[in-house]
Design an enzyme around this catalytic site. Sequence first.
Site, PDB file in Angstrom:
ATOM      1  N   ASP A  85     -32.951  30.009 -79.840  1.00 54.48           N
ATOM      2  CA  ASP A  85     -31.690  30.638 -80.221  1.00 54.48           C
ATOM      3  C   ASP A  85     -31.136  30.051 -81.510  1.00 54.48           C
ATOM      4  O   ASP A  85     -31.517  28.961 -81.935  1.00 54.48           O
ATOM      5  CB  ASP A  85     -30.656  30.511 -79.101  1.00 54.48           C
ATOM      6  N   GLU A 179     -29.718  26.845 -76.467  1.00 60.41           N
ATOM      7  CA  GLU A 179     -29.426  25.441 -76.786  1.00 60.41           C
ATOM      8  C   GLU A 179     -28.093  25.318 -77.501  1.00 60.41           C
ATOM      9  O   GLU A 179     -27.337  24.377 -77.256  1.00 60.41           O
ATOM     10  CB  GLU A 179     -30.548  24.859 -77.660  1.00 60.41           C
TER      11      GLU A 179
END
EC number: 3.4.11.4
Length: 422
Positions: A85, A179
């Site tokens: 991400d 994350e």
Amino acid sequence: MTEIDPDFIETKFIEYCRYNTRSDASSQEVPSTPGQVKLAKQVVQDLAKLGLKSWYNAANGYALGFLAGNSSADVSAIGFFAHLDTADYPAEGVAPQVHPDYDGQDVVLNAAKEIVLRTAEFPELRKLQGQRLITTDGTTLLGADDKAGVAGLFGALKALVDQPELKHGPIYVAFGPDEEIGQGAKRFDAGEFPVEFAYTLDNGQPGDIEYETFNAAQAVVEFTGTAVHPGDAYGLMVNAASLANEFAAALPRDEVPEKSQGKEGFIMLVKQSGTVDQAELQFIIRDFDEQLFAQKKQFLTDLTAKFNARFDQPRVKLTLKEQYANIGTAIKQNPYIVNLALDTYRKLGLTPNITPFRGGTDGNFLTAKGIPAPNLFNAGSNFHGKYEYVTVEGMQVVAETVVTLCQEHVLQTGQRNEQPLA
């Protein structure tokens, strides 16, 4: 001599950057955005093409892979993590710009919008002269955090598969979601990852290693007032908003982020709201030292009690929530994990740079699950914005580090470097 394919790394990096994997803290989905699922499933296919066993865990959004060892030595399995991400910044239509043989000067990212990556503002750029620089087009982030780690890890896996003379033990890899919003690794299934220890390949420059993070907690302080007409307020009104302001002012003025560095901790006011009737303060508490961390939490507890003692009923409510723990506590019990990385750096001619990470990583949650995981580096810079950049050569160093570390793990079988950590 390890042969790392720079063109392969560049191709994978640019391909993955074009996926919009911006995570969303307000989403209730797992992962939080559909682009992360698309990329994770592509990663699974790409791992299989390299010859790894690979699979997708739909319950937590992780793409995982396994490469069997090819050494006759009895070597424990190790793992590597990188996240898919990107941060909360425009990520649709990412168009990476490649600048071969970068000249060390300012880079025009977008002439029409007059967006320029300036060496005066980012002097580290000058050190990259002659390298293959990759930037944004000035309208989005790049995604080097952490697709540089992803691409570097893929470069290492390709080298290990293509060059069987590079001896290594069992290797597990994991590419995770969310994350940036602190949720992905919380859901990671450690049972799928039977490793002795692992490394995250997140922010940082070649030679960096972070094996200490903050201890972290959140504090929410709620204030209950008594609202009456101000004309009749004498002796009756209790102003919750004023109480909140007074509470915030009672905190140590120098123990704040803007006045702390290194291993110094802080209490930070991150949100304030209120009326006469109700008010709320939200704080984050950070410290590397467990005792000082406990003292900061106790300070807020004592301050709450002190305020409540002024009234005939409790007006202040404190709620403390633990967020994550310093990974250094667990890692220092097995210094080999860090020493192995440092020995690898020296073998590659990298200058080790041990730094405390003033934040948290996926490694905090992984370490809590029994997988000690310090952070190495991904070689990117200026994360989370339009000035992000990375070089192909930097990602090559990521790949070389992974390969050499795996080899060194074999070489140190039976004679580990267990020198205590500072």
